[in-house]
Design an enzyme around this catalytic site. Structure first.
Site, PDB file in Angstrom:
ATOM      1  N   ASP A  22       0.830  -1.202   0.000  1.00 56.45           N
ATOM      2  CA  ASP A  22       0.000   0.000   0.000  1.00 56.45           C
ATOM      3  C   ASP A  22       0.867   1.255   0.000  1.00 56.45           C
ATOM      4  O   ASP A  22       1.970   1.258   0.553  1.00 56.45           O
ATOM      5  CB  ASP A  22      -0.903  -0.008   1.245  1.00 56.45           C
ATOM      6  CG  ASP A  22      -2.041   0.987   1.138  1.00 56.45           C
ATOM      7  OD1 ASP A  22      -2.357   1.436   0.016  1.00 56.45           O
ATOM      8  OD2 ASP A  22      -2.617   1.323   2.187  1.00 56.45           O
ATOM      9  N   ASN A  70     -10.675  -2.936  -6.094  1.00 54.04           N
ATOM     10  CA  ASN A  70      -9.923  -1.901  -6.819  1.00 54.04           C
ATOM     11  C   ASN A  70     -10.566  -1.483  -8.133  1.00 54.04           C
ATOM     12  O   ASN A  70     -10.186  -0.456  -8.717  1.00 54.04           O
ATOM     13  CB  ASN A  70      -8.485  -2.372  -7.085  1.00 54.04           C
ATOM     14  CG  ASN A  70      -7.609  -2.341  -5.851  1.00 54.04           C
ATOM     15  OD1 ASN A  70      -6.618  -3.069  -5.762  1.00 54.04           O
ATOM     16  ND2 ASN A  70      -7.960  -1.517  -4.870  1.00 54.04           N
TER      17      ASN A  70
END
Length: 244
Positions: A22, A70
């Site tokens: 991330d 996503n």
């Protein structure tokens, strides 16, 4: 299956490390660049971490590349990520093979374009004989989605008469997961300062140790990785038991 593999892990260090990569977008924005610039930088970081694994005793590394959630990102970012996955596989295939890395992909491939799926299949086949490091890439993956797909396959086996409800236990269900040939992760790392697991390896990480660190993924060096692996060895892992 997976349990037998896990029982062979070393006593002091993690055999399987899973990583939620991330912070790519924020890393790029901090530099006044578009988010995709950060994703490209993050992709280059993967090689360094994989290359560090053998010296650290890490046999399996699983990275969270693209989640089922996503797709909610902008069309520009999603399209750019898909192009990046094409490029990564094409450019890295030979080096991964030469370095003894075996590559597997987990996740639902139905929503991915045919060319990308073909590249994934080819890379898995090319590296299928390797064993120095096992790199698993979670692409269009979500823990709940994986469990749902596993339950459907299990239900189909029962409907077909190959199993009965009496055969269903944790070990049986695990055989229908995407990760059925892998040991459960010993250590899960999330970069960028977020302290959540984001639907990643929900079943498999039941007894994993977690490290949530502030470092953004493109800044996650082999040295940082080594420090976290070494810290793992100092943890007291009892798996629900009481230390004598």
């Amino acid at each position: 299956m997976a349990r037998d593999i896990q029982d062979d892990r070393p006593a002091t260090g993690p055999k399987h490390v899973a990583i939620i990569m991330d912070g790519n977008g924020r890393w790029a924005q901090n530099r006044g660049r578009p988010r995709l610039f950060g994703h490209h930088a993050g992709a280059r970081r993967v090689r360094e971490i994989v290359e560090a694994c053998p010296d650290l005793g890490v046999k399996y590394v699983t990275i969270f590349a693209f989640s089922t959630e996503n797709w909610k990102r902008t069309q520009t970012e999603v399209a750019g990520l898909m192009k990046l996955f094409h490029r990564y596989i094409t450019r890295e295939a030979r080096d991964l093979f030469d370095e003894g890395v075996r590559v597997r992909f987990i996740g639902d491939r139905v929503k991915l374009d045919e060319k990308l799926v073909s590249l994934m299949d080819e890379l898995e086949l090319l590296t299928s004989g390797n064993s120095r490091v096992n790199l698993t890439i979670a692409l269009n993956y979500g823990g709940r989605d994986e469990l749902t797909r596993a339950a459907k396959r299990l239900a189909y086996e029962i409907e077909a008469g190959r199993l009965t409800h009496k055969d269903v236990d944790a070990e049986t269900l695990a055989k229908f997961l995407d990760t059925h040939v892998l040991p459960d992760p010993d250590l899960v790392i999330r970069t960028s300062g977020e302290a959540r697991i984001s639907n990643f390896l929900l079943w498999q990480s039941a007894y994993a140790e977690y490290e949530f660190i502030d470092t953004l993924w493109p800044d996650f060096t082999a040295e940082v990785f080594a420090g976290l692996v070494q810290n793992y060895g100092a943890r007291d892992r009892r798996f629900g038991a009481v230390k004598a």
